[in-house]
Design a protein around this motif. Sequence first.
Motif, PDB file in Angstrom:
ATOM      1  N   ILE A 236       0.870  -1.174   0.000  1.00 30.21           N
ATOM      2  CA  ILE A 236       0.000   0.000   0.000  1.00 30.21           C
ATOM      3  C   ILE A 236       0.908   1.225   0.000  1.00 30.21           C
ATOM      4  O   ILE A 236       1.696   1.417   0.915  1.00 30.21           O
ATOM      5  CB  ILE A 236      -0.925   0.009   1.221  1.00 30.21           C
ATOM      6  N   VAL A 237       0.789   2.041  -1.047  1.00 32.79           N
ATOM      7  CA  VAL A 237       1.667   3.198  -1.246  1.00 32.79           C
ATOM      8  C   VAL A 237       0.963   4.469  -0.783  1.00 32.79           C
ATOM      9  O   VAL A 237      -0.214   4.683  -1.069  1.00 32.79           O
ATOM     10  CB  VAL A 237       2.054   3.330  -2.734  1.00 32.79           C
ATOM     11  N   SER A 238       1.702   5.307  -0.066  1.00 32.37           N
ATOM     12  CA  SER A 238       1.192   6.612   0.355  1.00 32.37           C
ATOM     13  C   SER A 238       2.373   7.572   0.477  1.00 32.37           C
ATOM     14  O   SER A 238       3.522   7.160   0.327  1.00 32.37           O
ATOM     15  CB  SER A 238       0.427   6.495   1.675  1.00 32.37           C
ATOM     16  N   ILE A 239       2.056   8.834   0.726  1.00 30.57           N
ATOM     17  CA  ILE A 239       3.137   9.771   1.026  1.00 30.57           C
ATOM     18  C   ILE A 239       3.292   9.799   2.541  1.00 30.57           C
ATOM     19  O   ILE A 239       2.374   9.414   3.273  1.00 30.57           O
ATOM     20  CB  ILE A 239       2.874  11.194   0.461  1.00 30.57           C
ATOM     21  N   THR A 240       4.430  10.244   3.003  1.00 29.22           N
ATOM     22  CA  THR A 240       4.675  10.252   4.437  1.00 29.22           C
ATOM     23  C   THR A 240       3.952  11.411   5.110  1.00 29.22           C
ATOM     24  O   THR A 240       3.586  12.404   4.469  1.00 29.22           O
ATOM     25  CB  THR A 240       6.178  10.371   4.737  1.00 29.22           C
ATOM     26  N   ASP A 241       3.776  11.290   6.395  1.00 30.04           N
ATOM     27  CA  ASP A 241       3.157  12.350   7.174  1.00 30.04           C
ATOM     28  C   ASP A 241       4.014  13.618   7.114  1.00 30.04           C
ATOM     29  O   ASP A 241       3.496  14.725   7.036  1.00 30.04           O
ATOM     30  CB  ASP A 241       2.965  11.893   8.622  1.00 30.04           C
ATOM     31  N   HIS A 242       5.325  13.435   7.112  1.00 22.79           N
ATOM     32  CA  HIS A 242       6.230  14.584   7.003  1.00 22.79           C
ATOM     33  C   HIS A 242       6.012  15.310   5.671  1.00 22.79           C
ATOM     34  O   HIS A 242       5.963  16.543   5.630  1.00 22.79           O
ATOM     35  CB  HIS A 242       7.688  14.135   7.126  1.00 22.79           C
ATOM     36  N   ALA A 243       5.857  14.573   4.589  1.00 22.54           N
ATOM     37  CA  ALA A 243       5.662  15.180   3.264  1.00 22.54           C
ATOM     38  C   ALA A 243       4.384  16.008   3.218  1.00 22.54           C
ATOM     39  O   ALA A 243       4.377  17.129   2.718  1.00 22.54           O
ATOM     40  CB  ALA A 243       5.618  14.095   2.189  1.00 22.54           C
ATOM     41  N   GLN A 244       3.297  15.476   3.750  1.00 20.01           N
ATOM     42  CA  GLN A 244       2.043  16.229   3.719  1.00 20.01           C
ATOM     43  C   GLN A 244       2.134  17.489   4.559  1.00 20.01           C
ATOM     44  O   GLN A 244       1.558  18.503   4.220  1.00 20.01           O
ATOM     45  CB  GLN A 244       0.848  15.364   4.122  1.00 20.01           C
ATOM     46  N   SER A 245       2.895  17.448   5.651  1.00 19.12           N
ATOM     47  CA  SER A 245       3.025  18.650   6.489  1.00 19.12           C
ATOM     48  C   SER A 245       3.831  19.734   5.782  1.00 19.12           C
ATOM     49  O   SER A 245       3.555  20.923   5.950  1.00 19.12           O
ATOM     50  CB  SER A 245       3.644  18.304   7.845  1.00 19.12           C
ATOM     51  N   VAL A 246       4.801  19.344   4.976  1.00 19.40           N
ATOM     52  CA  VAL A 246       5.605  20.307   4.219  1.00 19.40           C
ATOM     53  C   VAL A 246       4.796  20.873   3.050  1.00 19.40           C
ATOM     54  O   VAL A 246       4.882  22.060   2.746  1.00 19.40           O
ATOM     55  CB  VAL A 246       6.917  19.652   3.722  1.00 19.40           C
ATOM     56  N   LEU A 247       4.001  20.032   2.400  1.00 17.64           N
ATOM     57  CA  LEU A 247       3.195  20.467   1.260  1.00 17.64           C
ATOM     58  C   LEU A 247       2.119  21.479   1.648  1.00 17.64           C
ATOM     59  O   LEU A 247       1.792  22.373   0.895  1.00 17.64           O
ATOM     60  CB  LEU A 247       2.513  19.277   0.594  1.00 17.64           C
ATOM     61  N   GLY A 248       1.535  21.324   2.801  1.00 18.06           N
ATOM     62  CA  GLY A 248       0.412  22.172   3.193  1.00 18.06           C
ATOM     63  C   GLY A 248      -0.890  21.560   2.721  1.00 18.06           C
ATOM     64  O   GLY A 248      -0.967  20.362   2.441  1.00 18.06           O
ATOM     65  N   ASP A 249      -1.933  22.372   2.606  1.00 18.62           N
ATOM     66  CA  ASP A 249      -3.259  21.874   2.254  1.00 18.62           C
ATOM     67  C   ASP A 249      -3.283  21.307   0.839  1.00 18.62           C
ATOM     68  O   ASP A 249      -3.087  22.020  -0.141  1.00 18.62           O
ATOM     69  CB  ASP A 249      -4.292  22.993   2.369  1.00 18.62           C
ATOM     70  N   VAL A 250      -3.547  20.004   0.735  1.00 15.76           N
ATOM     71  CA  VAL A 250      -3.602  19.321  -0.559  1.00 15.76           C
ATOM     72  C   VAL A 250      -4.940  19.633  -1.229  1.00 15.76           C
ATOM     73  O   VAL A 250      -6.003  19.508  -0.615  1.00 15.76           O
ATOM     74  CB  VAL A 250      -3.417  17.797  -0.388  1.00 15.76           C
ATOM     75  N   VAL A 251      -4.885  20.048  -2.514  1.00 19.70           N
ATOM     76  CA  VAL A 251      -6.098  20.404  -3.253  1.00 19.70           C
ATOM     77  C   VAL A 251      -6.386  19.461  -4.423  1.00 19.70           C
ATOM     78  O   VAL A 251      -7.497  19.447  -4.949  1.00 19.70           O
ATOM     79  CB  VAL A 251      -6.030  21.871  -3.767  1.00 19.70           C
ATOM     80  N   PHE A 252      -5.404  18.671  -4.859  1.00 20.54           N
ATOM     81  CA  PHE A 252      -5.599  17.761  -5.977  1.00 20.54           C
ATOM     82  C   PHE A 252      -4.608  16.611  -5.888  1.00 20.54           C
ATOM     83  O   PHE A 252      -3.448  16.807  -5.529  1.00 20.54           O
ATOM     84  CB  PHE A 252      -5.408  18.493  -7.310  1.00 20.54           C
ATOM     85  N   VAL A 253      -5.079  15.408  -6.218  1.00 23.91           N
ATOM     86  CA  VAL A 253      -4.220  14.220  -6.237  1.00 23.91           C
ATOM     87  C   VAL A 253      -4.416  13.508  -7.568  1.00 23.91           C
ATOM     88  O   VAL A 253      -5.540  13.192  -7.952  1.00 23.91           O
ATOM     89  CB  VAL A 253      -4.555  13.253  -5.083  1.00 23.91           C
ATOM     90  N   GLU A 254      -3.316  13.293  -8.291  1.00 24.82           N
ATOM     91  CA  GLU A 254      -3.350  12.526  -9.535  1.00 24.82           C
ATOM     92  C   GLU A 254      -2.862  11.116  -9.232  1.00 24.82           C
ATOM     93  O   GLU A 254      -1.758  10.931  -8.721  1.00 24.82           O
ATOM     94  CB  GLU A 254      -2.429  13.172 -10.576  1.00 24.82           C
ATOM     95  N   LEU A 255      -3.695  10.129  -9.537  1.00 22.90           N
ATOM     96  CA  LEU A 255      -3.373   8.737  -9.248  1.00 22.90           C
ATOM     97  C   LEU A 255      -3.209   7.939 -10.535  1.00 22.90           C
ATOM     98  O   LEU A 255      -3.762   8.300 -11.566  1.00 22.90           O
ATOM     99  CB  LEU A 255      -4.489   8.114  -8.396  1.00 22.90           C
ATOM    100  N   PRO A 256      -2.475   6.827 -10.478  1.00 22.42           N
ATOM    101  CA  PRO A 256      -2.310   5.980 -11.669  1.00 22.42           C
ATOM    102  C   PRO A 256      -3.592   5.210 -11.961  1.00 22.42           C
ATOM    103  O   PRO A 256      -4.508   5.159 -11.140  1.00 22.42           O
ATOM    104  CB  PRO A 256      -1.192   5.026 -11.255  1.00 22.42           C
ATOM    105  N   LYS A 257      -3.651   4.602 -13.122  1.00 21.88           N
ATOM    106  CA  LYS A 257      -4.799   3.774 -13.488  1.00 21.88           C
ATOM    107  C   LYS A 257      -4.571   2.348 -12.991  1.00 21.88           C
ATOM    108  O   LYS A 257      -3.433   1.865 -12.964  1.00 21.88           O
ATOM    109  CB  LYS A 257      -4.982   3.766 -14.996  1.00 21.88           C
ATOM    110  N   VAL A 258      -5.649   1.706 -12.619  1.00 22.73           N
ATOM    111  CA  VAL A 258      -5.578   0.297 -12.221  1.00 22.73           C
ATOM    112  C   VAL A 258      -5.065  -0.502 -13.414  1.00 22.73           C
ATOM    113  O   VAL A 258      -5.485  -0.290 -14.547  1.00 22.73           O
ATOM    114  CB  VAL A 258      -6.959  -0.213 -11.757  1.00 22.73           C
ATOM    115  N   GLY A 259      -4.114  -1.391 -13.165  1.00 21.46           N
ATOM    116  CA  GLY A 259      -3.515  -2.199 -14.222  1.00 21.46           C
ATOM    117  C   GLY A 259      -2.205  -1.635 -14.746  1.00 21.46           C
ATOM    118  O   GLY A 259      -1.480  -2.319 -15.463  1.00 21.46           O
ATOM    119  N   SER A 260      -1.883  -0.367 -14.383  1.00 23.33           N
ATOM    120  CA  SER A 260      -0.621   0.243 -14.815  1.00 23.33           C
ATOM    121  C   SER A 260       0.549  -0.485 -14.177  1.00 23.33           C
ATOM    122  O   SER A 260       0.486  -0.891 -13.019  1.00 23.33           O
ATOM    123  CB  SER A 260      -0.566   1.712 -14.403  1.00 23.33           C
TER     124      SER A 260
END
Length: 163
Positions: free
Chosen positions: A61-85
Motif C-alpha cells: 500500500i503506497v502513500s506519502i509520508t506524514d512529514h511530506a504532507q506537512s511540508v506540502l500544506g493543504d492538498v487540493v488535488f491528487v493525480e493517481l495511476p490507473k488500475v492495471g498500470s
Amino acid sequence: MQSGLRVMFRSRVLLAPYRPRVSSAPRALRASTVFSRLAHTKRYTAEHEVVNFDDATGVGIVSITDHAQSVLGDVVFVELPKVGSKFTQGDQLGAVESVKAASDIYAPVSGTVEEINETLAGEPGLLNKSAEDKGWLCKIKLSDPSEVDKLMTFEEYKSTYEE
C-alpha cells in the motif's frame, strides 16, 4: 486495625492462585495468529513515499509520508495511476498539488497497480488528515518483493529530513 489487615492479607494468600483462561484453540493455531501480524513491513523512500508491504499477499500500500504532507500544506488535488498500470521502482506514479506547490509521486517498488484510493478524487484533503493510513494512494502487487528490503526504515528516513 492492624490485626484486621493481617487477617485479610493472610486469607488472600490462602486463596487459589489466579490462572488465566486458556483458549480452546490448538496451540499452533494461536501462534499463527500472532505471526500473521508480523507479515507487514513499512519502508520509506528519500522522496517521501512509504509502502506498507504484506508478505502474505505480495501487495504494498503506497502513500506519502506524514512529514511530506506537512511540508506540502493543504492538498487540493491528487493525480493517481490507473488500475492495471505497471511501474518500475522510481517511475513517476502520480502527483500531489497543494496550495504551496506541486510534487511528483514516485513508485517505491516495482509492480502492477491493483487498486487506487477513489476517495482522494473528491476529498484530496484526506492526505493532510491521515497521509499514511486513510490517505493511501494505491495498492501495488509487487513484481520483486526484495525491493522492499532496500528501502529505509522509519529511523533512517527520519534522519534524512532532521539533518
